[in-house]
Enzyme design. Structure first.
Site, mmCIF file in Angstrom:
data_model
loop_
_atom_site.group_PDB
_atom_site.id
_atom_site.type_symbol
_atom_site.label_atom_id
_atom_site.label_comp_id
_atom_site.label_asym_id
_atom_site.label_seq_id
_atom_site.Cartn_x
_atom_site.Cartn_y
_atom_site.Cartn_z
ATOM 1 N N GLU A 130 0.810 -0.988 -0.130
ATOM 2 C CA GLU A 130 0.013 0.064 -0.077
ATOM 3 C C GLU A 130 1.026 1.168 -0.115
ATOM 4 O O GLU A 130 1.858 1.530 0.547
ATOM 5 C CB GLU A 130 -0.948 0.103 1.267
ATOM 6 C CG GLU A 130 -1.896 1.294 1.079
ATOM 7 C CD GLU A 130 -2.710 1.253 2.512
ATOM 8 O OE1 GLU A 130 -2.669 0.424 3.042
ATOM 9 O OE2 GLU A 130 -3.688 2.194 2.065
ATOM 10 N N ALA A 271 2.093 0.205 10.719
ATOM 11 C CA ALA A 271 1.805 -1.300 10.433
ATOM 12 C C ALA A 271 0.915 -1.179 9.080
ATOM 13 O O ALA A 271 0.751 -0.274 8.658
ATOM 14 C CB ALA A 271 1.074 -1.946 11.482
ATOM 15 N N GLU A 273 -2.010 -3.639 6.985
ATOM 16 C CA GLU A 273 -3.232 -4.808 7.304
ATOM 17 C C GLU A 273 -3.233 -5.895 6.339
ATOM 18 O O GLU A 273 -4.343 -6.559 6.079
ATOM 19 C CB GLU A 273 -4.611 -4.045 7.358
ATOM 20 C CG GLU A 273 -5.119 -3.421 6.056
ATOM 21 C CD GLU A 273 -4.892 -2.076 5.817
ATOM 22 O OE1 GLU A 273 -3.832 -1.406 6.387
ATOM 23 O OE2 GLU A 273 -5.438 -1.176 5.225
ATOM 24 N N HIS A 306 -6.170 -1.486 15.430
ATOM 25 C CA HIS A 306 -6.509 -0.985 14.071
ATOM 26 C C HIS A 306 -6.267 -1.874 12.746
ATOM 27 O O HIS A 306 -7.039 -2.041 12.019
ATOM 28 C CB HIS A 306 -5.360 0.135 13.821
ATOM 29 C CG HIS A 306 -5.605 1.030 12.790
ATOM 30 N ND1 HIS A 306 -6.385 2.153 12.839
ATOM 31 C CD2 HIS A 306 -5.205 1.010 11.481
ATOM 32 C CE1 HIS A 306 -6.334 2.651 11.452
ATOM 33 N NE2 HIS A 306 -5.850 1.999 10.649
ATOM 34 N N GLU A 307 -4.993 -2.670 12.961
ATOM 35 C CA GLU A 307 -4.711 -3.449 11.554
ATOM 36 C C GLU A 307 -5.856 -4.543 11.878
ATOM 37 O O GLU A 307 -6.222 -5.041 10.594
ATOM 38 C CB GLU A 307 -3.416 -4.141 11.744
ATOM 39 C CG GLU A 307 -2.190 -2.927 11.711
ATOM 40 C CD GLU A 307 -2.532 -1.763 10.841
ATOM 41 O OE1 GLU A 307 -3.100 -1.877 9.883
ATOM 42 O OE2 GLU A 307 -1.981 -0.557 11.183
ATOM 43 N N HIS A 310 -9.132 -3.449 10.289
ATOM 44 C CA HIS A 310 -8.920 -3.347 9.028
ATOM 45 C C HIS A 310 -9.730 -4.456 8.158
ATOM 46 O O HIS A 310 -10.078 -4.750 6.880
ATOM 47 C CB HIS A 310 -7.779 -3.095 8.324
ATOM 48 C CG HIS A 310 -7.320 -1.640 8.223
ATOM 49 N ND1 HIS A 310 -8.270 -0.669 7.601
ATOM 50 C CD2 HIS A 310 -6.109 -1.027 8.612
ATOM 51 C CE1 HIS A 310 -7.742 0.298 7.671
ATOM 52 N NE2 HIS A 310 -6.566 0.326 7.926
HETATM 53 N N1 B3K Z 1 -2.979 1.165 5.688
HETATM 54 C C1 B3K Z 1 -1.673 1.204 6.178
HETATM 55 C C2 B3K Z 1 -1.030 2.427 5.672
HETATM 56 C C3 B3K Z 1 -0.254 2.366 4.496
HETATM 57 C C4 B3K Z 1 0.576 3.547 4.255
HETATM 58 C C5 B3K Z 1 0.814 3.775 2.993
HETATM 59 N N2 B3K Z 1 1.662 4.869 2.625
HETATM 60 C C6 B3K Z 1 -1.705 1.206 7.643
HETATM 61 C C7 B3K Z 1 -2.789 1.677 8.344
HETATM 62 O O1 B3K Z 1 -3.527 2.535 8.087
HETATM 63 O O2 B3K Z 1 -3.355 0.611 8.928
HETATM 64 ZN ZN ZN Z 2 -5.201 2.181 8.685
#
Ligand code: B3K
Ligand code: ZN
Length: 866
Positions: A130, A271, A273, A306-307, A310
């Site tokens: 990501e 982190a 997800e 949080h992760e 997701h």
């Molecule tokens: N979704 C990832 C963040 C990715 C950042 C990319 N530049 C972590 C999070 O927000 O859970």
């Molecule tokens: Zn996130």
């Protein structure tokens, strides 16, 4: 602004939300074959592609820094003239509506310093995709609305990489003759490629299990270096708690047979997800009392949650395009904040979250990088993982939850998850589900997604003794932001209560909806003038200005039954004194001293709450209250008030410090609260100027059985010039120099110190043998912390700006994403005096003049100059 830049040939292209078009080709299935080696990895990818709709456009597979060694269609090797590369992407004209497309590429993970795609970290191979890292691994339509089923085969040396992990559930494994082995993983859930992950390495596992609400046993694994296994207990507990919480609060169950987390030392953010295989910055996994503070423990719990959350808000329902990023991030932050509130003190959690929002998001909203929660354009999507997308996005969900109440909010989220499961959705889809599932009209509320800028609400209370009534006049205004002029009035939910000063009670907490530019609310039954408590619980992310006197604030600081409003009253008392002082007014400080004295004498109050409320607002927050930030004046008045609070209440601080020693290993809210208050007491004791202050701090530093107390003592000493300062820093370095995460604290504490020589010290630390630009945590510990240290960073010499700009320039060559994150502090030049503003602009110009500057830094620095 964006338009202007797009006309400059040297500038990166601008991507616009309104240009969205569905994908031309879909990829229902992908098979990936990795032959893994840090120096040379080969990736063979087989994509089943299907034409999406009636068109004749070629297949467009994104690529970044890779070249195809082979391209096959339906098994036949293509001649080199049957495909071409266009801006890194592989373009192939395909005759039919469905084909198998196979590519072969080579990667060098050990030379990947951007930490995007497949890279090496501490002997591991791992991935980060990501937002657009998958295109650095293989050719693929790298956009979140192309969802595929993945099967992954990895081959690697068995001694160096005994553990091979990927998304989904594990399949067969086997040995190969040459000391190599292989493993197969299959993920049954279609997912966008940004959720792809693999890890290969010599890892040990903290294994556990969780039985879901429908009775399925899930194998949980936290994978770390063998030596770190004892530091994974807190993360595992947080994971199990998160899984249970999401079932209880949102009815969401985990969906694979395994859930794995891997900790890596080099990571660009917190982190990631990835489906079934979360990859973490080790600072959000590893924790033990010897090395982790309570803040670190809470960080581990929040990020693990949080992760995990997701998996539903992000993975099962993903984003259609990156403009919808807050769909998953804002919602997931709201979910992790609610979880942490349930695990500890909800009142204190709210105070902490608002402090972060104000420090990061309100500043962003005031500056050149302000953007809506759903942005309209970007050049580099990595730059849009912002406090606005995350934290303001979470506030939007919180407002919806408040307006609906728990039952209707749950009905609405059920509808959202059920309706969009397996889809790539938009913010509009979310809002519609809230409307239909919750039974509410959010037409005007949608402006929160569209309009950038923090609304200002002016609240004036008028009492009429004749009619025994009160009128609350509210006015709102949203300031202009880049590219957005005249703004429309927003729908602002404000929780309000009116206190009777005689009875110290209020007539009930009401939710008022401010929907017009000016609006008056009338209340009856008030023989005497009440005192206004407004935006209770911080019900809306706005700046409220009132005509409340210091007496009113003193009353609320003693009697408001909403903890956030009570905290806010104390803070506002302090702000009024400090900002008044800077303006040359003699605002009475006694009310501040009295408010703190009352709180610390109140045994019914949570010590963690007292600690939060008794701390003075940060220098940066005070700067935000001024038309033009004066860092030196702010520092001087704040320091003086701190000294006075310390000296006037010295016996109380001594008593608290002596009496509240908690069991250093306990992580209960009570134990954490006791440590927090004890550290505030130490801070004030030292600030008082008492001659034994540094010795008491040093004793705490030396005797502590936990990092919360040790680090706080170190920070307190680092702010001063006592001989204990150097001694403590040396001991700390000697004791923890071998542990990267703890060594980060050593850098960070010095970079954040409110000390006259911080600029010079940071310059020296940048040359320290333990400093490296290769590790993002280390960079953030030194330069990130320094750029957030207002007095030091904005040193009148301009040297602070030069240090950070030098770091950005050097880091950009290695890791543009992390470099770009250091730019915004320089972009706040409009808030400062002409001399500082000119130095800041000068540094931004110097950065922009660097040849070969990344898209990431070009966008941030370019926008910051406007
Ligand atoms: N979704 C990832 C963040 C990715 C950042 C990319 N530049 C972590 C999070 O927000 O859970
Ligand atoms: Zn996130």
């Amino acid at each position: 602004m964006a338009d202007m830049l797009s006309t400059n040939a040297a500038s990166p292209a601008v991507i616009r939300r309104t240009d969205y078009r569905p994908p031309d080709w879909l990829v229902p299935d992908v098979a990936l074959n990795f032959d893994l080696d840090p120096a040379l990895t080969t990736v063979r990818a087989t994509l089943t592609v299907t034409r999406n709709g009636a068109h004749t456009r070629p297949l467009h597979l994104d690529g970044d820094g890779i070249v195809p060694l082979e391209v096959r269609v339906d098994g036949h090797l293509l001649d080199a003239d049957a495909w071409h590369l266009e801006a890194g992407a592989l373009i192939i004209s395909l005759p039919g509506d469905a084909h198998d497309v196979e590519t072969l590429v080579e990667l060098a993970p050990q030379s990947n310093s951007k930490l995007m795609g497949l890279y090496a970290s501490g002997g591991l191979l791992c991935t980060q995709c990501e937002a657009e890292g998958f295109r650095r691994i293989t050719f693929f339509p790298d956009r979140p609305d192309v969802l595929s089923r993945y099967s992954v085969r990895m081959v690697a040396d068995k001694v160096r990489f005994p553990v091979l992990l990927a998304n989904g559930d594990p399949g067969d494994t086997g040995d190969l003759p040459d000391g190599r082995h292989w493993a197969q993983w299959t993920d049954p859930f279609p997912k966008p490629c940004y959720l792809f992950a693999l890890v290969a390495g010599d890892l040990a596992c903290n294994a556990d299990r969780f039985v879901t609400m429908s009775g399925r046993a899930v194998r949980l694994g936290i994978w770390v270096r063998e030596a770190d296994l004892p530091r994974t207990g807190h993360a595992m507990e947080a994971l199990r708690n998160s899984m249970a919480w999401d079932e209880r609060v949102y009815g969401r169950e985990y969906d694979l047979d395994v859930f794995n987390i891997v900790a890596v030392a080099d990571f660009n953010f917190g982190a990631m997800e990835n489906k079934g295989l979360n990859i973490f910055n080790s600072r959000y996994i590893l924790a033990d009392p010897e090395t982790a503070t309570d803040i670190d423990y809470d960080g581990v719990e929040a990020v693990v949650a949080h992760e995990y959350f997701h998996n539903w808000s992000g993975n099962r329902v993903t984003c259609r395009d990156w403009f919808q990023l807050s769909l998953k991030e804002g919602f997931t932050v709201f979910r992790d904040q609610s979880f942490s509130a349930d695990m500890g003190s909800a009142a204190v959690k709210r105070i902490e979250d608002v402090r972060i929002l104000r420090a990061a998001q309100f500043q962003e909203d005031q500056g050149p990088l302000a953007h809506p929660v759903r942005p309209e354009s970007y050049m580099e999507i990595s730059n849009f993982y912002t406090a606005t997308i995350y934290n303001k996005g979470a506030e939007l969900i919180r407002m919806i939850a408040l307006m609906l109440g728990p039952d209707r909010f749950r009905a609405a989220t059920n509808l959202y998850f059920d309706r969009h499961d397996g889809q790539a959705a938009t913010c509009e889809d979310f809002v519609r589900a809230m409307e239909e599932g919750g039974g509410i009209d959010l037409s005007q509320f949608r402006l929160w997604y569209e309009q950038a800028g923090t609304p200002h609400v002016r609240a004036l209370l008028h009492h009429d003794p004749a009619t025994q009534s009160v009128e609350l006049h509210l006015e709102q205004a949203v300031p202009p932001t880049p590219g957005q002029g005249g703004k429309q009035p927003m729908a602002i939910p404000l929780r309000v209560a009116l206190f009777d000063p005689a009875t110290r009670a209020h007539h009930g907490d009401e939710l008022l909806m401010l929907t017009q530019a000016r609006q008056t609310f009338r209340f009856t039954g008030f023989a005497t003038a009440p005192i206004l408590s407004i935006n209770r619980g911080f019900s809306a992310p706005v700046i409220v200005e009132t005509n409340r006197s210091q007496q009113d604030l003193a009353f609320l600081s003693a009697h408001d039954d909403d903890p956030f409003a009570r905290y806010e009253a104390v803070q506002q008392l302090m702000v009024n004194v400090l900002i008044g002082r800077i303006a040359g007014q003699a605002v009475d400080e006694d009310a501040v001293i009295a408010a703190i004295a009352t709180m610390i004498a109140d045994s019914t109050l949570d010590p963690a709450f007292i600690a939060e409320a008794a701390r003075l607002p940060s220098e940066a927050y005070l700067g935000d209250q001024m038309a033009q930030v004066d860092p030196d004046a702010i520092h001087a008045v704040r320091d003086a008030l701190q000294q006075r609070i310390g000296a006037d209440l010295e016996p109380q601080w001594r008593a608290i410090h002596a009496a509240t020693k908690a069991d250093g290993f306990a992580l209960s809210p009570a134990a954490k609260g006791a440590r927090k208050l004890r550290n505030v007491a130490l801070h004030y004791l030292v600030a008082s100027g008492a001659s034994d202050g540094p010795a008491i701090a040093f004793a705490q530093f030396h005797d502590a059985d936990n990092m919360t107390e040790r680090q706080a003592a170190l920070a307190t000493l680092a702010n001063g010039t006592s001989p204990e300062r150097e001694a403590a820093l040396d001991i700390f370095h000697h004791r923890y120099g071998g542990d990267a995460l703890t060594l980060d604290k050593w850098f960070q504490t010095q970079a954040f110190a409110v000390h006259p020589d911080t600029v010079e010290l940071v310059e020296e630390l940048g040359r320290h043998k333990d400093f490296t630009l290769a590790n993002p945590n280390r960079v953030r510990s030194l330069y990130g912390a320094f750029a957030g240290n207002q007095w030091a960073f904005h040193h009148g010499s301009g040297k602070g700006y030069r240090l950070v700009a030098d770091c950005i320039i050097a880091l950009d060559r290695l890791n543009p994403q992390t470099a770009a994150r250091l730019v915004p502090p320089l972009g706040r030049w409009k808030r400062f005096d002409p001399a500082r503003a000119a130095s800041m602009r000068g540094e931004l110009e110097r950065i922009l003049a660097q040849p070969g500057l990344s898209k990431d830094v070009t966008e941030q620095a370019g926008k910051s100059l406007d």
